[in-house]
Design an enzyme around this catalytic site. Structure first.
Site, mmCIF file in Angstrom:
data_model
loop_
_atom_site.group_PDB
_atom_site.id
_atom_site.type_symbol
_atom_site.label_atom_id
_atom_site.label_comp_id
_atom_site.label_asym_id
_atom_site.label_seq_id
_atom_site.Cartn_x
_atom_site.Cartn_y
_atom_site.Cartn_z
ATOM 1 N N CYS A 131 45.359 46.403 35.517
ATOM 2 C CA CYS A 131 45.599 45.715 37.412
ATOM 3 C C CYS A 131 44.082 44.778 37.520
ATOM 4 O O CYS A 131 43.407 46.108 37.500
ATOM 5 C CB CYS A 131 45.954 47.004 37.621
ATOM 6 S SG CYS A 131 45.592 46.672 39.491
ATOM 7 N N CYS A 134 42.693 46.727 40.673
ATOM 8 C CA CYS A 134 42.689 48.264 40.777
ATOM 9 C C CYS A 134 41.051 48.182 39.605
ATOM 10 O O CYS A 134 39.784 49.078 40.507
ATOM 11 C CB CYS A 134 43.303 49.086 39.783
ATOM 12 S SG CYS A 134 45.092 49.209 40.402
ATOM 13 N N ASP A 135 40.603 47.475 38.450
ATOM 14 C CA ASP A 135 39.042 47.563 37.798
ATOM 15 C C ASP A 135 38.606 46.803 37.922
ATOM 16 O O ASP A 135 37.677 46.445 37.159
ATOM 17 C CB ASP A 135 39.756 47.868 36.130
ATOM 18 C CG ASP A 135 41.075 49.074 36.355
ATOM 19 O OD1 ASP A 135 40.674 49.802 37.166
ATOM 20 O OD2 ASP A 135 42.233 48.882 35.947
#
Ligand code: NAP
Length: 303
Positions: A131, A134-135
């Site tokens: 992701c 997300c990261d």
């Protein structure tokens, strides 16, 4: 007794909830996670949903959910483990409770596929991610690789290029599968380099990702690429295992259903990425939600 239980709160499930509430059906949505939206939530920018150019995936999901809430749809959290069919009554079994309903819409979507190379499992969360939104922030000014050639891989590369020093897109063929507009945007970025015809054979690192062993399938050349993070974007698998014994699925596990969302089990419908279809997009998932409820209205007349 409920008229419909909707399993999943991505675009298909939320659209179904909106249509079901407007149709006056007693509706319950069961969602696995406390955040509605499914895969859309992890999308940095959605630029192909009509009327909302350049919206963030998070905002779009939030709007879908707010719309269903405004119409009074009820939501509970839970993981559905089974659907039991007792004639005209369906029992939807979760880890905590059993819900009785006349119909069910399975709108459980899909989850990311694994690359299945050595080092992937061991280094997940330590530089291997699925992701980018997300990261990605962990890789500011660092060098990362994205593996895959579809919409998600190219979107991830574009997103990561905004903060990372260098992004390698590693694709196993000499042609990308992603939408043309995304390809053009990515190929114009100075800090993105595509490694064509290349596969990752191993992800190396002790406590964190350090490098990737690559093979060029055309030339046979092997090399080790030093990177700080790997984003795997090699496709999706349907979230159908809880239903695969009861409903007919295809060889990849997608629940067999046409545009009307009718499955092999009367009273059970499949909508969104989890069903067999040609095009998996937010708009086609949302369309499925509408179609599934229309099919349910016809089905309820036969009970
Ligand atoms: P996808 O379209 O299936 O693409 C997967 C990519 O990974 C392909 O390029 C494939 O290569 C490659 N791949 C698969 N297995 C691999 C392996 N073992 N090793 C190396 N590469 C591998 O999947 P996706 O990008 O996750 O997208 C999923 C669905 O969501 C698609 O239907 C997509 O259109 C949709 N989506 C749409 C949007 C949008 O419209 N903005 C955004 C995101 C997702 P090959 O090309 O050689 O098969």
């Amino acid at each position: 007794m409920l008229d419909v239980v909707i399993i999943g709160a991505g675009p298909a499930g939320l659209s179904a909830a909106i249509y079901a509430m407007r149709a006056g059906l007693k509706t319950l949505v069961i969602e696995k996670l406390p955040l509605s939206g499914g895969q859309v939530v992890d999308t940095y920018e959605v630029d192909n949903y009509p009327g909302l150019p350049g919206t963030s995936g998070f905002d779009l999901a939030d709007k879908f959910r707010a719309h269903a809430d405004k119409l009074g749809a009820e939501f509970v959290e839970g993981e559905v483990t089974e659907i039991i069919s007792e004639g005209k009554i369906k029992k939807v079994v979760t880890d905590e409770k059993v819900y009785e309903t006349k119909t069910v819409i399975v709108a459980t979507g899909a989850h990311h596929a694994l690359l299945k190379v050595p080092g992937e499992e061991e280094l997940t969360g330590m530089g291997v991610s699925y992701c980018a939104t997300c990261d990605g922030a962990f890789f500011r000014n660092k060098t990362v690789a994205v593996i895959g050639g579809g919409d998600v891989a190219v979107e991830d590369a574009i997103f990561l290029a905004r903060g990372s020093a260098k992004v390698y897109l590693i694709h196993r063929r000499d042609e990308l599968r992603a939408a043309d507009i995304l390809q053009k945007e990515m190929l114009a970025l100075p800090n993105v380099e595509v490694l064509w015809d290349t596969v990752a054979e191993k992800i190396n690192g002790e406590d964190r990702v350090e490098s990737l062993d690559l093979l060029n399938k055309k030339t046979g050349e092997k090399r080790t690429l030093h990177i700080d993070g790997v984003f795997v974007a090699v496709g999706i698998n349907p979230e159908s295992s809880a239903f695969a014994t009861r409903l007919t699925v295809d060889e990849k596990g997608y629940i067999k259903a046409a545009e009307d969302c009718v499955t092999s089990e009367p009273g059970v419908f499949a909508a969104g990425d989890v069903r067999t279809k040609n095009l998996r997009q937010i708009i086609t998932a949302a369309a499925d939600g509408a179609n599934a409820v229309t099919s349910i209205q016809s089905y309820l007349l036969t009970l």
